[in-house]
Each structure stands twice: as structure tokens, then as C-alpha cells.
Design a protein around this motif. Structure first.
Motif, PDB file in Angstrom:
ATOM      1  N   TRP A 112       0.830  -1.214   0.000  1.00  0.00           N
ATOM      2  CA  TRP A 112       0.000   0.000   0.000  1.00  0.00           C
ATOM      3  C   TRP A 112       0.859   1.256   0.000  1.00  0.00           C
ATOM      4  O   TRP A 112       0.601   2.202  -0.759  1.00  0.00           O
ATOM      5  CB  TRP A 112      -0.923  -0.011   1.217  1.00  0.00           C
ATOM      6  CG  TRP A 112      -1.594   1.308   1.444  1.00  0.00           C
ATOM      7  CD1 TRP A 112      -2.671   1.807   0.779  1.00  0.00           C
ATOM      8  CD2 TRP A 112      -1.212   2.309   2.402  1.00  0.00           C
ATOM      9  NE1 TRP A 112      -2.996   3.056   1.263  1.00  0.00           N
ATOM     10  CE2 TRP A 112      -2.122   3.384   2.257  1.00  0.00           C
ATOM     11  CE3 TRP A 112      -0.215   2.395   3.367  1.00  0.00           C
ATOM     12  CZ2 TRP A 112      -2.039   4.526   3.041  1.00  0.00           C
ATOM     13  CZ3 TRP A 112      -0.126   3.537   4.140  1.00  0.00           C
ATOM     14  CH2 TRP A 112      -1.032   4.586   3.969  1.00  0.00           C
ATOM     15  N   SER A 113       1.899   1.298   0.837  1.00  0.00           N
ATOM     16  CA  SER A 113       2.768   2.471   0.898  1.00  0.00           C
ATOM     17  C   SER A 113       3.495   2.704  -0.417  1.00  0.00           C
ATOM     18  O   SER A 113       3.710   3.851  -0.828  1.00  0.00           O
ATOM     19  CB  SER A 113       3.775   2.328   2.041  1.00  0.00           C
ATOM     20  OG  SER A 113       4.615   1.209   1.831  1.00  0.00           O
ATOM     21  N   SER A 115       2.259   1.823  -3.400  1.00  0.00           N
ATOM     22  CA  SER A 115       1.267   2.212  -4.403  1.00  0.00           C
ATOM     23  C   SER A 115       0.894   3.685  -4.302  1.00  0.00           C
ATOM     24  O   SER A 115       0.596   4.330  -5.322  1.00  0.00           O
ATOM     25  CB  SER A 115       0.011   1.347  -4.263  1.00  0.00           C
ATOM     26  OG  SER A 115      -0.633   1.586  -3.007  1.00  0.00           O
ATOM     27  N   ILE A 116       0.899   4.254  -3.114  1.00  0.00           N
ATOM     28  CA  ILE A 116       0.563   5.675  -2.969  1.00  0.00           C
ATOM     29  C   ILE A 116       1.810   6.556  -2.887  1.00  0.00           C
ATOM     30  O   ILE A 116       1.695   7.765  -2.687  1.00  0.00           O
ATOM     31  CB  ILE A 116      -0.313   5.916  -1.722  1.00  0.00           C
ATOM     32  CG1 ILE A 116       0.483   5.693  -0.441  1.00  0.00           C
ATOM     33  CG2 ILE A 116      -1.569   5.075  -1.749  1.00  0.00           C
ATOM     34  CD1 ILE A 116      -0.215   6.179   0.809  1.00  0.00           C
ATOM     35  N   LEU A 118       4.161   6.680  -0.531  1.00  0.00           N
ATOM     36  CA  LEU A 118       4.085   7.276   0.798  1.00  0.00           C
ATOM     37  C   LEU A 118       5.383   7.971   1.179  1.00  0.00           C
ATOM     38  O   LEU A 118       5.367   9.091   1.701  1.00  0.00           O
ATOM     39  CB  LEU A 118       3.738   6.197   1.833  1.00  0.00           C
ATOM     40  CG  LEU A 118       3.621   6.672   3.291  1.00  0.00           C
ATOM     41  CD1 LEU A 118       2.527   7.718   3.432  1.00  0.00           C
ATOM     42  CD2 LEU A 118       3.353   5.487   4.216  1.00  0.00           C
ATOM     43  N   LYS A 121       5.774  11.287  -0.657  1.00  0.00           N
ATOM     44  CA  LYS A 121       4.862  12.314  -0.159  1.00  0.00           C
ATOM     45  C   LYS A 121       5.289  12.817   1.216  1.00  0.00           C
ATOM     46  O   LYS A 121       5.157  14.017   1.508  1.00  0.00           O
ATOM     47  CB  LYS A 121       3.441  11.764  -0.106  1.00  0.00           C
ATOM     48  CG  LYS A 121       2.853  11.494  -1.497  1.00  0.00           C
ATOM     49  CD  LYS A 121       1.441  10.964  -1.411  1.00  0.00           C
ATOM     50  CE  LYS A 121       0.855  10.738  -2.812  1.00  0.00           C
ATOM     51  NZ  LYS A 121      -0.531  10.226  -2.773  1.00  0.00           N
ATOM     52  N   ASN A 142      -9.052   6.630  -2.950  1.00  0.00           N
ATOM     53  CA  ASN A 142      -8.597   6.577  -4.330  1.00  0.00           C
ATOM     54  C   ASN A 142      -8.952   5.206  -4.890  1.00  0.00           C
ATOM     55  O   ASN A 142      -8.281   4.204  -4.616  1.00  0.00           O
ATOM     56  CB  ASN A 142      -7.089   6.814  -4.403  1.00  0.00           C
ATOM     57  CG  ASN A 142      -6.588   6.947  -5.819  1.00  0.00           C
ATOM     58  OD1 ASN A 142      -7.331   6.730  -6.788  1.00  0.00           O
ATOM     59  ND2 ASN A 142      -5.316   7.301  -5.960  1.00  0.00           N
ATOM     60  N   LEU A 145      -6.418   2.776  -6.829  1.00  0.00           N
ATOM     61  CA  LEU A 145      -5.306   2.065  -6.200  1.00  0.00           C
ATOM     62  C   LEU A 145      -5.505   0.560  -6.320  1.00  0.00           C
ATOM     63  O   LEU A 145      -6.623   0.056  -6.158  1.00  0.00           O
ATOM     64  CB  LEU A 145      -5.192   2.457  -4.728  1.00  0.00           C
ATOM     65  CG  LEU A 145      -4.758   3.894  -4.421  1.00  0.00           C
ATOM     66  CD1 LEU A 145      -4.768   4.125  -2.923  1.00  0.00           C
ATOM     67  CD2 LEU A 145      -3.381   4.181  -5.004  1.00  0.00           C
ATOM     68  N   LYS A 150      -7.921   1.519  -0.166  1.00  0.00           N
ATOM     69  CA  LYS A 150      -8.109   2.645  -1.078  1.00  0.00           C
ATOM     70  C   LYS A 150      -7.720   3.983  -0.455  1.00  0.00           C
ATOM     71  O   LYS A 150      -7.953   5.031  -1.061  1.00  0.00           O
ATOM     72  CB  LYS A 150      -9.559   2.714  -1.540  1.00  0.00           C
ATOM     73  CG  LYS A 150     -10.056   1.431  -2.202  1.00  0.00           C
ATOM     74  CD  LYS A 150      -9.242   1.059  -3.427  1.00  0.00           C
ATOM     75  CE  LYS A 150      -9.762  -0.211  -4.079  1.00  0.00           C
ATOM     76  NZ  LYS A 150      -8.966  -0.585  -5.278  1.00  0.00           N
ATOM     77  N   ASP A 152      -5.626   7.144   0.503  1.00  0.00           N
ATOM     78  CA  ASP A 152      -4.547   7.867  -0.165  1.00  0.00           C
ATOM     79  C   ASP A 152      -4.368   9.226   0.504  1.00  0.00           C
ATOM     80  O   ASP A 152      -5.244   9.698   1.248  1.00  0.00           O
ATOM     81  CB  ASP A 152      -4.865   8.041  -1.653  1.00  0.00           C
ATOM     82  CG  ASP A 152      -3.623   8.359  -2.471  1.00  0.00           C
ATOM     83  OD1 ASP A 152      -2.548   8.567  -1.870  1.00  0.00           O
ATOM     84  OD2 ASP A 152      -3.734   8.408  -3.716  1.00  0.00           O
ATOM     85  N   ARG A 154      -3.702  13.226  -0.328  1.00  0.00           N
ATOM     86  CA  ARG A 154      -3.689  14.294  -1.333  1.00  0.00           C
ATOM     87  C   ARG A 154      -3.033  15.514  -0.716  1.00  0.00           C
ATOM     88  O   ARG A 154      -3.559  16.106   0.233  1.00  0.00           O
ATOM     89  CB  ARG A 154      -5.109  14.621  -1.796  1.00  0.00           C
ATOM     90  CG  ARG A 154      -5.152  15.723  -2.853  1.00  0.00           C
ATOM     91  CD  ARG A 154      -6.517  15.800  -3.517  1.00  0.00           C
ATOM     92  NE  ARG A 154      -7.549  16.262  -2.608  1.00  0.00           N
ATOM     93  CZ  ARG A 154      -7.916  17.546  -2.460  1.00  0.00           C
ATOM     94  NH1 ARG A 154      -7.304  18.483  -3.172  1.00  0.00           N
ATOM     95  NH2 ARG A 154      -8.886  17.874  -1.641  1.00  0.00           N
TER      96      ARG A 154
END
Length: 336
Positions: A112-113, A115-116, A118, A121, A142, A145, A150, A152, A154
Motif C-alpha cells: 500500500w505504501s 502504491s501511494i 508514501l 509524499k 482513491n 489504487l 483505497k 490515499d 492528497r
């Protein structure tokens, strides 16, 4: 023993009566005189939120961003700060009794980290906190994803967190984009749908009201009841400008002195017997050639006196002063 105590009591009473009743203290820093009047001219008693007004924060943000974008030291310090704090990103480690469940959850968190993005960001948030003074991230769903998670982040710039409706600020306990309850807890954030720096045509009065539980607000609180942040490199902005100006001036002086250039001068009086020479008339020189001067005139070559011996020491001292506002060691700030 009793008589001695009575005499001591009488003496203490006399001293108390004879002592002045008004005690006055004196602080040199509280005295205003011609020597320090200009130094303390900008000192004020504004509250934290009044001192960090929208106009002040906007000016500091623009100048800090400009310096980070154009000053190699400023850019490197902010990048190093973000890389050292975040690194490759957070990693989850579970220590429950179920080893298989621990591995599955840790693997899902890693996927997950990634895919976004992390880590990327988080580094951006840390850099924004140093250069912009504060950073905002909105928790959103999101659907694009991969996987079952899901959630995320922003990211939005500090410029977008504001309340364009000024009448709202007069009716509610709010501080430029953040609404608080009576206990001082944030209730909601006002986020512009378009960045105020977008080209003309974007609606700059259209904003979203997002619940506080869906917003991450990162800034360094330096004063009680402070609600918005200023760039962490604010005290160093004049020093960054000084560092760049001094480096450019030293380079220009060194380049000018490195060229083969000189001046013609004479010791003869104005009405002397020196030959007439046109002022500021250039003389072409050939390599490895001797030349003669007009009668009564001498030639002196300009000496290369730049950079001075204190150039490197001056840069080290200024850079050491810069990194103190970030609580960063000199060797880390210098990258040496």
C-alpha cells in the motif's frame, strides 16, 4: 536563649521598617537609547496569529521558495532534512503471537505504501514544512489504487488553505482557513479548489469545507496558541541572500583581477614634461612582447586580491549560523 530571640526579632523589625518599600529592577535590554533604537524598531507585542497574518506568511513563503529554488545551500539543507527524517519511508512491524498474520499485514502495508508513494509524499511534506512553514495532507479514497486498501494522501500547499469568505471569519472562531471549537480543537479546514497562483479564469472563491479528522496539518509551533506556521528557514533568509551576494561579488572581483590589465600613471605634475596621453585610451598588448611607455609614464598591473583569505572562513560562519534555526549540525548542513 529567649532573650536572644527577642533581640533578634526587634532588630529584624527595625530593618524591615527602615528598608525601602518599593523595589525596582533594571534590565539593560529593556532600555531604549540612541544606540539600540534602530535595532529594536520592529519589535512588537502582536499575538502569534496576528504576527503570522496571511500577508506576512505569503511574503515569507514566496521568499523562502525563491531562495530554496536558487540557492544550492538552501536546497541541499532542505533536501537533507527531508531525507534524514523520512529516509526510505516508514515500515510496519507487528509482534503479535500470530506470525503468519504479522507477515501478511506487514506485506500489505508495504504494498500500500508503495502504491501511494508514501515515502515520496512524506519527504515532500517535510520539505514544505521547512520552506513553506506548514504542510497539509487530506485523507481521501482513491479507487484507482490496486488492492483492497483505497486510502490515499492528497497533498495541498499552504496557499490553498484559506477562507475567502471574510464574513465567515467574523462569525466563527477561525484563523484563516481553520475553524476551531471553544476548546481550541480544529473542527474543519477550508481548502481552495484551485491554487491562487493558477492562471486567470480559475474561481479563487470556490473552496471545500473538509472535516478536521480528514486533514493532516504539519507545522512547528513556536508560540502558545499559534495556529499557522511560517517557514522554518525564516531567520536564515537574509543570511542566504548575504551568502550568495558575497560569493558573486568575490567571483566578479577575482575574474576582473585575473585578466591582464593595468593602469598608466605618472609622477609628473599636471604642467610637467610628461607626454600627452588620452584619458582612458586602451593599449593593445601582444603576448611575450615588451613595450615602451610614453615619456614620463609608468605602467602598473592590477593585482589579484580575490578571493581573500577569509572567504572560506566567512562562508563557514554564515552557514553555521544558518543551520542553527533548523537545529542541524554544521557538517550535515555543509554536506561535508
Amino acid at each position: 536563649m529567649l532573650a536572644w530571640l527577642r533581640n533578634l526579632t526587634r532588630r529584624s523589625s527595625k530593618l524591615a521598617l527602615s528598608a525601602p518599600r518599593l523595589l525596582r529592577g533594571r534590565y539593560d535590554a529593556a532600555v531604549t537609547n540612541p544606540d539600540n533604537r534602530r535595532h529594536w524598531a520592529n519589535a512588537d507585542g502582536l499575538s502569534a496569529n496576528a504576527a503570522n497574518s496571511p500577508d506576512v506568511r505569503r511574503t515569507l513563503r514566496n521568499r523562502a521558495r525563491y531562495e530554496v529554488a536558487n540557492n544550492s545551500y538552501a536546497k541541499g539543507i532542505v533536501l537533507t532534512l527531508a531525507n534524514d527524517v523520512v529516509g526510505t519511508g516508514p515500515r510496519l512491524q507487528l509482534l503479535t503471537d500470530d506470525a503468519d498474520a504479522n507477515r501478511r499485514i506487514e506485506r500489505e502495508f508495504t504494498l500500500w505504501s508503495q502504491s501511494i508513494r508514501l515515502a515520496e509524499k512524506l519527504r515532500t511534506l517535510r520539505m514544505a514544512c521547512a520552506a513553506d512553514g506548514e504542510a497539509f495532507a487530506i485523507l481521501v479514497n482513491n479507487e484507482e489504487l490496486p488492492g483492497a486498501i483505497k486510502l490515499d494522501l492528497r497533498l495541498v500547499e499552504a496557499d490553498q488553505v484559506t477562507t475567502p469568505d471574510l464574513s465567515f471569519l467574523t462569525r466563527n472562531p477561525a484563523v484563516d482557513g481553520i475553524v476551531f471549537d471553544k476548546a481550541g480543537n480544529p473542527v474543519e479546514f477550508h481548502v481552495l479548489r484551485n491554487h491562487p497562483g493558477e492562471p486567470r479564469g480559475a474561481n479563487r472563491l470556490d473552496y471545500e469545507r473538509i472535516p478536521a479528522e480528514s486533514v493532516v496539518h504539519l507545522f512547528r509551533c513556536d508560540r502558545p496558541d499559534q495556529r499557522r506556521g511560517v517557514p522554518e528557514i525564516t531567520p536564515a533568509l537574509p543570511l542566504f541572500a548575504m551568502l550568495r551576494d558575497y560569493s558573486l561579488a568575490t567571483l566578479d572581483a577575482a575574474k576582473a583581477a585575473a585578466y591582464f590589465s593595468g593602469i598608466l600613471y605618472t609622477d609628473a605634475p599636471p604642467s610637467g614634461e610628461a607626454d600627452a596621453v588620452e584619458p582612458l585610451d586602451p593599449i593593445e598588448l601582444d603576448r611575450n612582447m615588451l613595450l615602451t611607455m610614453p615619456g614620463g609614464w609608468k605602467m602598473s598591473q592590477l593585482q589579484a586580491e580575490q578571493p581573500t583569505g577569509t572567504y572560506a572562513e566567512f562562508k563557514r560562519e554564515v552557514l553555521n549560523e544558518i543551520d542553527r534555526c533548523l537545529n542541524m549540525p554544521f557538517n550535515v548542513a555543509a554536506g561535508n
